[in-house]
Design a protein around this motif. Structure first.
Motif, PDB file in Angstrom:
ATOM      1  N   ASP A 190       0.855  -1.145  -0.023  1.00  0.00           N
ATOM      2  CA  ASP A 190      -0.020  -0.115   0.125  1.00  0.00           C
ATOM      3  C   ASP A 190       0.822   1.376   0.077  1.00  0.00           C
ATOM      4  O   ASP A 190       0.630   2.009  -0.808  1.00  0.00           O
ATOM      5  N   MET A 191       2.022   1.089   0.953  1.00  0.00           N
ATOM      6  CA  MET A 191       2.941   2.433   0.942  1.00  0.00           C
ATOM      7  C   MET A 191       3.635   2.647  -0.403  1.00  0.00           C
ATOM      8  O   MET A 191       3.635   3.564  -0.751  1.00  0.00           O
ATOM      9  N   LEU A 192       4.184   1.532  -0.720  1.00  0.00           N
ATOM     10  CA  LEU A 192       4.951   1.691  -2.128  1.00  0.00           C
ATOM     11  C   LEU A 192       4.154   1.770  -3.149  1.00  0.00           C
ATOM     12  O   LEU A 192       4.603   2.773  -4.155  1.00  0.00           O
ATOM     13  N   ARG A 193       2.665   1.509  -3.339  1.00  0.00           N
ATOM     14  CA  ARG A 193       1.730   2.022  -4.621  1.00  0.00           C
ATOM     15  C   ARG A 193       1.774   3.654  -4.396  1.00  0.00           C
ATOM     16  O   ARG A 193       1.932   4.271  -5.523  1.00  0.00           O
ATOM     17  N   SER A 194       1.497   4.169  -3.213  1.00  0.00           N
ATOM     18  CA  SER A 194       1.548   5.577  -2.955  1.00  0.00           C
ATOM     19  C   SER A 194       2.812   6.259  -3.378  1.00  0.00           C
ATOM     20  O   SER A 194       2.408   7.199  -4.175  1.00  0.00           O
ATOM     21  N   ILE A 195       3.765   5.803  -3.112  1.00  0.00           N
ATOM     22  CA  ILE A 195       4.893   6.387  -3.424  1.00  0.00           C
ATOM     23  C   ILE A 195       5.383   6.437  -4.643  1.00  0.00           C
ATOM     24  O   ILE A 195       5.703   7.269  -5.397  1.00  0.00           O
ATOM     25  N   SER A 196       5.037   5.208  -5.600  1.00  0.00           N
ATOM     26  CA  SER A 196       5.248   5.012  -6.896  1.00  0.00           C
ATOM     27  C   SER A 196       4.530   5.820  -7.571  1.00  0.00           C
ATOM     28  O   SER A 196       4.791   6.407  -8.849  1.00  0.00           O
ATOM     29  N   LEU A 339       4.314   1.284 -10.996  1.00  0.00           N
ATOM     30  CA  LEU A 339       2.922   1.346 -10.246  1.00  0.00           C
ATOM     31  C   LEU A 339       2.054   0.584 -10.984  1.00  0.00           C
ATOM     32  O   LEU A 339       1.156   0.095 -10.054  1.00  0.00           O
ATOM     33  N   GLU A 340       2.243   0.120 -11.981  1.00  0.00           N
ATOM     34  CA  GLU A 340       1.347  -0.897 -12.607  1.00  0.00           C
ATOM     35  C   GLU A 340       1.525  -1.940 -12.086  1.00  0.00           C
ATOM     36  O   GLU A 340       0.607  -2.734 -11.604  1.00  0.00           O
ATOM     37  N   CYS A 341       2.767  -2.498 -11.730  1.00  0.00           N
ATOM     38  CA  CYS A 341       2.954  -3.746 -11.051  1.00  0.00           C
ATOM     39  C   CYS A 341       2.184  -3.828  -9.614  1.00  0.00           C
ATOM     40  O   CYS A 341       1.609  -4.731  -9.144  1.00  0.00           O
ATOM     41  N   LEU A 342       2.502  -2.892  -8.951  1.00  0.00           N
ATOM     42  CA  LEU A 342       2.129  -2.878  -7.555  1.00  0.00           C
ATOM     43  C   LEU A 342       0.417  -2.542  -7.594  1.00  0.00           C
ATOM     44  O   LEU A 342      -0.021  -3.253  -6.659  1.00  0.00           O
ATOM     45  N   GLU A 343      -0.159  -1.910  -8.353  1.00  0.00           N
ATOM     46  CA  GLU A 343      -1.643  -1.866  -8.552  1.00  0.00           C
ATOM     47  C   GLU A 343      -2.088  -3.217  -8.893  1.00  0.00           C
ATOM     48  O   GLU A 343      -3.077  -3.707  -8.361  1.00  0.00           O
ATOM     49  N   ASN A 344      -1.530  -4.051  -9.895  1.00  0.00           N
ATOM     50  CA  ASN A 344      -1.878  -5.135  -9.925  1.00  0.00           C
ATOM     51  C   ASN A 344      -1.676  -6.327  -8.808  1.00  0.00           C
ATOM     52  O   ASN A 344      -2.500  -7.137  -8.636  1.00  0.00           O
ATOM     53  N   TRP A 345      -0.638  -6.177  -8.057  1.00  0.00           N
ATOM     54  CA  TRP A 345      -0.446  -6.909  -6.939  1.00  0.00           C
ATOM     55  C   TRP A 345      -1.573  -6.649  -6.005  1.00  0.00           C
ATOM     56  O   TRP A 345      -2.246  -7.352  -5.470  1.00  0.00           O
ATOM     57  N   ILE A 346      -2.109  -5.327  -5.749  1.00  0.00           N
ATOM     58  CA  ILE A 346      -2.798  -4.980  -4.660  1.00  0.00           C
ATOM     59  C   ILE A 346      -4.422  -5.551  -5.369  1.00  0.00           C
ATOM     60  O   ILE A 346      -5.139  -5.992  -4.492  1.00  0.00           O
ATOM     61  N   SER A 347      -4.811  -5.618  -6.438  1.00  0.00           N
ATOM     62  CA  SER A 347      -5.799  -6.152  -7.034  1.00  0.00           C
ATOM     63  C   SER A 347      -6.111  -7.666  -6.795  1.00  0.00           C
ATOM     64  O   SER A 347      -7.068  -8.151  -6.737  1.00  0.00           O
TER      65      SER A 347
END
Length: 397
Positions: A190-196, A339-347
């Motif tokens: 969650d934090m890394l997605r916001s930072i990215s 950012l795309e990777c992190l959003e995919n992970w979150i989903s």
């Protein structure tokens, strides 16, 4: 409809179409312009900068304002500083014009809010070069993906201060200290997605941060998430000509090896810094905290030293992190890809990460966290010329 633009009500004053929520490009900018006569920073260059942001505002939260110093109360030095600045907390009594009066369809002031005041050293004689830097970066100062910047003030010693959003958990270093470095993967991602997301905004403006490290990421823990935002965008570096140089400065563990080798910071060097933040969150400790941050560490980093991947780190995470820390800048991913990777992970977090809501802890992490931080491990930005000049043939001024 896909691709359609959002439309807003017409302005009750001029009947023109609003361009954002409770924002009429015609009337609201005219209001700001009419107020020009009621304030001055005492520096015509800063006045013109603030006016420029207001005349080019696209919505109600899209500009800087001049804030008289007597608007602040409970000012306190919080004992944090960078290479060219010091940090204070304060309460801004009026607050920003960020509260929407839905009935009147206007933005009103929030009332007292806690803020950060970033005091720029020697800013009585701010250089044109630094002013130009602010012109390039001011849209990043007003972007929701990054820390809020409300405006500028001046203290009794005539040093200028940027008025920034306050984050109750402090920076990433203090947040890790507070949590004893024990985080669950959901919070880490969650934090890394916001930072990215913030880094992607900077890079989309064709700019770089240049000094990304744990002290420039601010954190606020909320009920169901953790908000982490990049700070100090465009506010880095010396503000007077006498201090401006080609000298490298920063926090050694977060500086990309090619920058130590005399190359100008780039988007790719920002990505390296992001990779080190990834490692720090997975490990729960600051990188190279057991070593003196000296010329030997710089030499080791340039020779390929990287922190070891913590055992138990999911493969997808370690793979992306190591790509960010690649010695070759061209082999590092872009901010948009991260950012795309992190959003995919979150989903679909549970398929990539085991026990996403259970604190990630093991013997290796406990061993790292029990180590005392070396007295010469330095985590604030500083000039590094004296540290590396003996290693590389770089000319410093």
């Amino acid at each position: 409809m896909s691709g359609s633009r959002m439309t807003y009500d017409k302005c009750v004053e001029c009947a023109r179409q609003r361009t954002a929520v409770a924002w009429c490009h015609n009337c609201d900018i005219a209001f700001l312009k009419d107020n020009f006569r009621y304030w001055s920073s005492g520096n015509s260059k800063i006045d013109e900068l603030i006016k420029h942001t207001q005349l080019n505002a696209k919505e109600g939260m899209d500009y800087l304002e001049w804030i008289d110093f007597d608007q602040f109360d409970l000012i306190e030095n919080i004992n944090k500083r960078g290479a060219f600045s010091s940090i204070y907390s304060a309460v801004w009594m009026e607050g920003p014009r960020w509260k929407l009066d839905e009935e009147a369809e206007v933005w009103t002031r929030t009332g007292p809010i806690k803020v950060i005041l970033k005091r720029l050293d020697n800013s009585q004689n701010m250089s044109q070069k630094f002013i130009n830097q602010l012109y390039r970066y001011y849209k990043c100062l007003q972007n929701g993906a990054l820390t809020n910047c409300f405006g500028i003030t001046k203290d009794p010693a005539s040093c200028y201060m940027f008025v920034l959003g306050y984050y109750k958990n402090g920076n990433l270093y203090s947040y890790l200290d507070e949590s004893i470095g024990v985080l669950c993967w959901r919070d880490i991602i969650d934090m890394l997605r916001s930072i990215s997301a913030g880094l992607n905004v900077i890079h989309e403006h064709n700019l770089i941060h240049g000094h990304l490290h744990g002290g420039n990421v601010l954190v606020e823990s909320k009920a169901n998430s953790i908000d982490a935002k990049i700070a100090d965008t465009g506010l880095h570096g010396p503000v007077i000509d006498k201090q401006i140089s080609t000298q490298i400065y920063g926090v050694i563990p977060f500086v990309a090896p090619e920058v130590f080798d005399g190359n100008t910071p780039t988007k790719e060097s920002d990505i390296y810094s992001f990779g080190m933040i990834m490692w720090m969150l997975s490990a729960g400790v600051r990188p190279y905290c057991d070593k003196p941050h000296d010329s030997q560490l710089v030499q080791q980093i340039c020779s390929g030293l990287r922190p070891s991947v913590i055992s138990g780190t999911p493969l997808v995470f370690s793979k992306l992190m190591l790509q960010c820390l690649n010695a070759s800048p061209s082999s590092r991913p872009t901010a948009s890809h991260i950012l795309e990777c992190l959003e995919n992970w979150i989903s679909d977090l549970s398929s990539q990460f085991d026990d996403t809501d259970i604190p990630f802890v093991n013997l290796e992490k406990l061993s790292l966290q029990s180590s005392l931080c070396h007295e010469k491990a330095i985590y604030y930005s500083r000039p590094l010329g004296s540290v590396i000049s003996s290693l590389f043939d770089i000319e410093f001024f």
